[in-house]
Design an enzyme around this catalytic site. Structure first.
Site, short mmCIF file in Angstrom:
data_model
loop_
_atom_site.label_atom_id
_atom_site.label_comp_id
_atom_site.label_asym_id
_atom_site.label_seq_id
_atom_site.Cartn_x
_atom_site.Cartn_y
_atom_site.Cartn_z
N SER A 1 0.65 -1.55 0.25
CA SER A 1 -0.11 0.09 0.33
C SER A 1 0.88 1.34 0.22
O SER A 1 0.43 2.55 -0.12
CB SER A 1 -0.97 0.04 1.05
OG SER A 1 0.00 -0.06 2.68
N LYS B 1 0.45 4.60 7.07
CA LYS B 1 0.32 5.31 6.08
C LYS B 1 0.87 6.74 6.27
O LYS B 1 1.28 7.55 6.55
CB LYS B 1 -1.05 5.20 5.42
CG LYS B 1 -1.96 4.39 5.40
CD LYS B 1 -1.97 3.60 4.89
CE LYS B 1 -2.88 2.72 3.84
NZ LYS B 1 -1.72 1.57 4.85
#
Lengths: 421, 155
Positions: B71, B108
């Site tokens: 990701s 993230k």
């Protein structure tokens, strides 16, 4: 000013740092062999009593609760992080247990604000919530810490200043049995004399106390009165842990000297264990350099070595302590102090009563088996994995169960790091 | 241009106030200038370069975490990489962070979309996570990622 920094529900808090889903949930930490509950989160306290064997927990409760094996490597590393963080904000940190330390707080104009800051930095850097009690003596700091922990209005920091109404009130409501150094036995004898609270004890005649009890209790009275006179070397509270340490007459960097010191401390600790009919689950070894010597680089390592099973055996304890020392010792540092703490003590005879796997015969067998295991591992290491394997029967060995519920050793093993997507 | 001296309420003596009415232009030297040169008489010796000391400024607040999944490939973080995470840093927009969203830890980038905080991925296949109404705790700021080239997968 002396402060006592104490981590809240330390073992459970360590687990929560790396598994936030456990926040607010009932967690129980089990002793080696997954025997008894040795630590609980606040949410577990109303459901399961301390020391309860895991197999005795009712199924209905067991379903809602997370049980984990004691992850001593993790707790030892997090303990070091907490104390190192605190050390940057005070002039001295004296670890007293794996999750408690006395700190020096001289020279701060607003000592409460400073301790709030320490609390916030520890939470930020390690994720561990702590409570801090502040007073003029260690015994009073312990009282203050107890209040800081139990009364949320204090937001984790309680300062009991000498001559303050707050101190008087606090001591009047503090049961004498909870005072540092006063066990149940001494408390009962004090009750007979009409001494029920810490305040009562403070008012007692020190000479009388010395005669009827001991010079140790006399010092406790003096400390309650505001006179600091208890040193940390060789202190112990039967309930929680035994700590044996000494400052060296001369700074030393020799491993040989340290090994000797650790052997003595471990041996004395084991003696105290047997004297009070307890067994220990782990040993914490620590070293300290001299904080006053600015020309000397500071290095204050510590490590927790789990004991294969709760024991009071000198040999096993010394062996564990020496193993720990070898892991933390580094050449080129001048050490001032060495110490051994024996953690998570339990009454010896309770073992035989509840733990099905702990009968004397099995203890013998277990030791033999440990030696066998070590030989096995050595051969396998030398000749290649699986050169020798255990026969089928051994795989059900009770002492292997302890690994089932162990959370990863997130901060001490490369192959057990926290994984994140 | 100095005014009169006066005593500030904080008990400091103010010698004068900066005159901001005139803007002075100074030439910019944009090549790095080393102050002095290495002297053989330096006070200390470096026996070797310590990578950990170089990368980790706050040892008691620094943790190693393993990155999984793809990701964050746009940020150069690949599955299996070693993340060095510092809990003592104040997270800022654009920092790669480890965050707990509703109890789940994830790696993230902290971002702002239309003035709302979001967790952004480094991969078009993963949409931004809006944080409105969710419980966000920043666990720590990722300061370095270590990617081993030998044994890397081929996408």
């Amino acid at each position: 000013m002396i402060g006592l920094v104490d981590c809240n529900n330390f073992y459970a808090s360590c687990e929560r740092v790396f598994n936030p889903r456990l926040e607010g949930k009932p967690i129980g930490i089990l002793s080696n062999n997954d025997g008894c509950v040795i630590a609980r989160s606040n949410e577990l306290k109303p459901l399961v009593p301390m020391g309860m064997p895991a197999f005795k927990i009712l199924p209905a409760i067991r379903k809602q609760v997370t049980l984990l094996s004691s992850n001593y490597e993790l707790y030892g590393d997090m303990s070091k992080r907490v104390f190192d963080t605190v050390r940057a904000h005070t002039s001295d940190v004296e670890p007293y247990s794996i999750d408690e330390a006395f700190i020096a707080l001289d020279g701060f104009s607003d000592v409460t604000a400073h301790c709030q800051h320490i609390r916030a930095v520890v939470k930020r850097d390690t994720g561990i919530p702590v409570s801090i009690g502040i007073a003029s003596t260690r015994t009073l700091a312990k009282v203050a810490n107890h209040i800081a922990k139990k009364q949320t209005a204090y937001c984790g920091v309680c300062y009991l200043a000498n001559e303050s109404g707050l101190l008087t009130e606090a001591l009047k409501q503090f049961p004498v049995s909870e005072v540092w150094g006063v066990g149940r036995c001494i408390a009962e004898k004090l009750h007979v004399l009409g001494i029920h609270t810490a305040w009562d004890l403070r008012q007692a005649n020190t000479k009388q106390i010395r005669q009827q009890f001991s010079v140790v209790l006399e010092r406790t009275v003096l400390e309650l009165q505001g006179t600091s006179c208890i040193e940390l070397d060789d202190m112990s509270t039967p309930k929680q842990n035994i700590m044996t340490s000494r400052s060296f007459g001369q700074l030393t960097e020799s491993l040989f000297d340290l090994q000797e010191a650790i052997r003595v401390h471990a041996s004395r600790g084991a003696e105290k264990l047997r004297h009070q009919h307890s067994v220990a689950s782990a040993a914490l070894v620590f070293l300290k350099t001299n904080r006053f010597r600015e020309d000397v680089v500071q290095y204050n390592p510590s490590i927790v070595v789990p004991l294969a099973f709760p024991t009071d055996d000198s040999r096993l304890i010394i062996e564990a302590a020496q193993k720990g020392l070898r892991a933390i010792y580094k050449k080129g540092f001048l050490f001032m102090k060495a110490g051994v703490m024996l953690l998570d003590l339990r009454t010896k005879h309770t073992e035989a009563q509840f733990d099905l796997f702990e009968t004397p015969n099995n203890v013998e067998q277990k030791q033999k088996s440990d030696r066998l295991m070590q030989t096995l591992d050595a051969i396998n290491q030398k000749m290649g994995k699986h050169t020798l394997q255990l026969g089928g029967v051994r795989k059900q060995a009770p002492w292997q169960i302890k690994w089932e519920l162990l959370s990863p050793r997130y901060t001490t093993r490369w192959d057990e790091l926290l994984q994140v997507r | 241009m100095l005014g009169d001296f006066f005593l500030h309420e904080s008990r400091c003596i103010v010698l004068g106030l900066v005159d901001t009415s005139v803007i002075n232009h100074l030439p910019l030297v944009d090549t790095p200038v080393r102050a002095g040169f290495p002297s053989p008489a330096d006070d200390y010796l470096e026996a070797k370069l310590d990578l950990t000391e170089h990368l980790v400024k706050h040892p008691s607040a620094t943790y190693y975490i393993k990155a999984m999944g793809d990701s964050m490939v746009d940020y150069g973080i690949f599955s299996g990489d070693l993340l060095i995470v510092d809990r003592s840093l104040t997270p800022q927009v654009d920092d790669v962070v480890i965050a707990a969203v509703d109890g789940e830890l994830t790696c993230k980038c902290l971002g702002l979309i239309n003035e709302q905080y979001h967790l952004l991925s480094g991969n078009a296949l993963y949409p931004p996570i809006a944080l409105a109404g969710k419980e966000l705790h920043v666990w720590g700021v990722v300061i370095h990622t270590i990617h081993s080239l030998r044994g890397r997968g081929h996408s």
